[in-house]
Design an enzyme around this catalytic site. Structure first.
Site, PDB file in Angstrom:
ATOM      1  N   TYR A   1      49.198  62.950  80.314  1.00  0.00           N
ATOM      2  CA  TYR A   1      48.327  61.918  79.739  1.00  0.00           C
ATOM      3  C   TYR A   1      49.029  60.570  79.625  1.00  0.00           C
ATOM      4  O   TYR A   1      50.222  60.510  79.354  1.00  0.00           O
ATOM      5  CB  TYR A   1      47.860  62.334  78.345  1.00  0.00           C
ATOM      6  CG  TYR A   1      46.883  63.473  78.350  1.00  0.00           C
ATOM      7  CD1 TYR A   1      45.626  63.343  78.936  1.00  0.00           C
ATOM      8  CD2 TYR A   1      47.211  64.687  77.761  1.00  0.00           C
ATOM      9  CE1 TYR A   1      44.723  64.390  78.933  1.00  0.00           C
ATOM     10  CE2 TYR A   1      46.316  65.741  77.752  1.00  0.00           C
ATOM     11  CZ  TYR A   1      45.070  65.595  78.343  1.00  0.00           C
ATOM     12  OH  TYR A   1      44.187  66.632  78.341  1.00  0.00           O
TER      13      TYR A   1
ATOM     14  N   LYS B   1      58.761  81.696  51.971  1.00  0.00           N
ATOM     15  CA  LYS B   1      57.503  80.935  51.957  1.00  0.00           C
ATOM     16  C   LYS B   1      57.090  80.557  53.385  1.00  0.00           C
ATOM     17  O   LYS B   1      57.898  80.642  54.311  1.00  0.00           O
ATOM     18  CB  LYS B   1      57.683  79.683  51.101  1.00  0.00           C
ATOM     19  CG  LYS B   1      58.747  78.732  51.624  1.00  0.00           C
ATOM     20  CD  LYS B   1      59.123  77.683  50.582  1.00  0.00           C
ATOM     21  CE  LYS B   1      60.177  76.736  51.123  1.00  0.00           C
ATOM     22  NZ  LYS B   1      60.714  75.855  50.083  1.00  0.00           N
TER      23      LYS B   1
END
Ligand SMILES: *Cc1c(COP(=O)(O)O)cnc(C)c1O
Length: 374
Positions: free
Chosen positions: A267, A45
């Site tokens: 940042y 999956k």
């Protein structure tokens, strides 16, 4: 003029290398653990845990009796890729309009309710078919499956167009709570006995994910559903040395600069350089837009340059991260290869530092990152 496709340019900037040979080794090991007569459902999956669904499905075809996918869309991709041999099992519940797709392609559905069983029975009858299904039992996961065995016992004979060939459950804490898991498996075995006594054939009985297959006795089960361990990661640390890594995540240095002490990096200015007379900072072509977890910001994550650990500085940005390469001297130049995941740095390590699990790290590598399969 020299022309290159975007994909191939990206493939030389930040990429994932996948070893199908390692995948096959891990699958062979899972088969050994399943024992004589035990069968394997290779769980593929979520694009085979980020490894690429089609290539992985093909590589597992000789080892797996079933391939487990999340939904009919993934199941159809396996069919389209022409992977013939293993049967395709749909781990999640199909929506109403997906059921005819299950029927048409002989996918194997996990059925959780009487209403669902009746709907499949009706469809199969209309198509003049007998549909093989597995009943899912909820023994504690709380996600899908029948809650009440009595419902199955009183109803299953009405489903004339269903062949109930299997019964399944799922273990919510096989890697965390051995006692509870042992008790859950025993409870499941009791239900299976009861269902068999009522006349159900049940050729396939399955409960175990990787941790279940590695860590628990298999008495009640005939089929096992390993995912993570196929991709070289053990949910139980004591088995890690028996598995081969399948995935290596690489990027390159784009810039190397010497920053003076006290210079902010990334940042928010959480991090500032402090080394004298400078910190040599390399900028790398990877960020959270590629799936490098932003949660690794300030958590002491490392990458490998020339086989040596270098710390990630400040916050992870969308497309770039910065690392400290001061200790590597003049060796690091733009274009140098960097290992983000692989060698000494495991998905388990990144997951721990990012406050998540290795499944999430692997499936989090985004589509921007080309997979190069060997
Ligand atoms: C994902 C999944 C698995 C595989 O789990 P791993 O821990 O990756 O081995 C097995 N069974 C079900 C129902 C799943 O959803």
């Amino acid at each position: 003029m020299h022309e290159e496709e975007p994909e191939s340019l990206m493939g030389r900037r930040c990429w994932v290398e996948i070893s199908l040979e390692a995948l096959r080794c891990n699958a062979a090991f899972a088969r050994d653990l399943a024992g004589v007569g035990g069968q394997i459902m290779g769980v593929v999956k979520a694009d085979a845990y980020g490894h690429g669904l089609e290539d992985t499905a093909r590589a597992l075809a000789d080892f797996a009796d079933f391939l487990g996918v999340a939904n009919v869309a993934e199941a159809l991709r396996i069919r389209k890729a022409g992977v013939g041999k293993p049967r395709v099992f749909i781990l999640g519940t199909a929506l109403e309009w997906e059921r005819p797709v299950v029927l048409e392609h002989d996918f194997v559905a996990a059925v959780s309710t009487v209403a669902e069983a009746e709907a499949y029975d009706f469809l199969a009858a209309s198509a003049g078919k007998r549909l093989k299904v597995h009943l899912a039992l909820d023994t504690g996961m709380g996600r899908l499956g029948f809650l009440d065995t009595a419902e199955i016992l009183s109803q299953w004979r009405h489903w004339a167009h269903l062949e109930i060939e299997g019964v399944a459950t799922h273990l919510p804490s096989a890697d965390e709570k051995p006692d509870a898991t042992g008790a859950q498996l025993k409870h499941f075995a009791d239900i299976v006995r009861l269902l068999r006594e009522s006349g159900l054939g049940l050729r396939h009985v399955h409960a175990a994910n990787s941790a279940g297959l590695l860590g628990f006795p298999h008495d009640a089960c005939t089929l096992f559903r390993p995912g993570l361990m196929l991709y070289g990661i053990s949910p139980l640390p004591e088995w890690q040395s028996r598995l081969q890594p399948t995935l290596k995540w690489m990027t390159r240095v784009t810039l190397v600069r010497d920053l003076p002490p006290g210079h902010g990096v990334s940042y928010g200015g959480d991090f500032a350089t402090s080394r004298e007379p400078y910190t040599r900072v390399a900028t790398l072509a990877v960020g959270y837009g590629d799936g490098y977890p932003r949660q690794l910001s300030g958590q002491g994550a490392d990458v490998l340059v020339d086989g040596r650990r270098c710390p990630v500085l400040g916050r992870v940005t969308m497309d770039q991260i910065m690392i400290d390469v001061t200790d590597l001297g003049d060796a690091v130049k733009p274009g140098a290869e960097v290992v983000l995941l692989g060698g000494d740095i495991s998905a388990t390590e990144l997951a721990r530092k990012a406050g998540t699990i290795p499944w999430h790290i692997l499936t989090g590598i985004t589509r921007r990152v080309p997979r190069i399969t060997e």
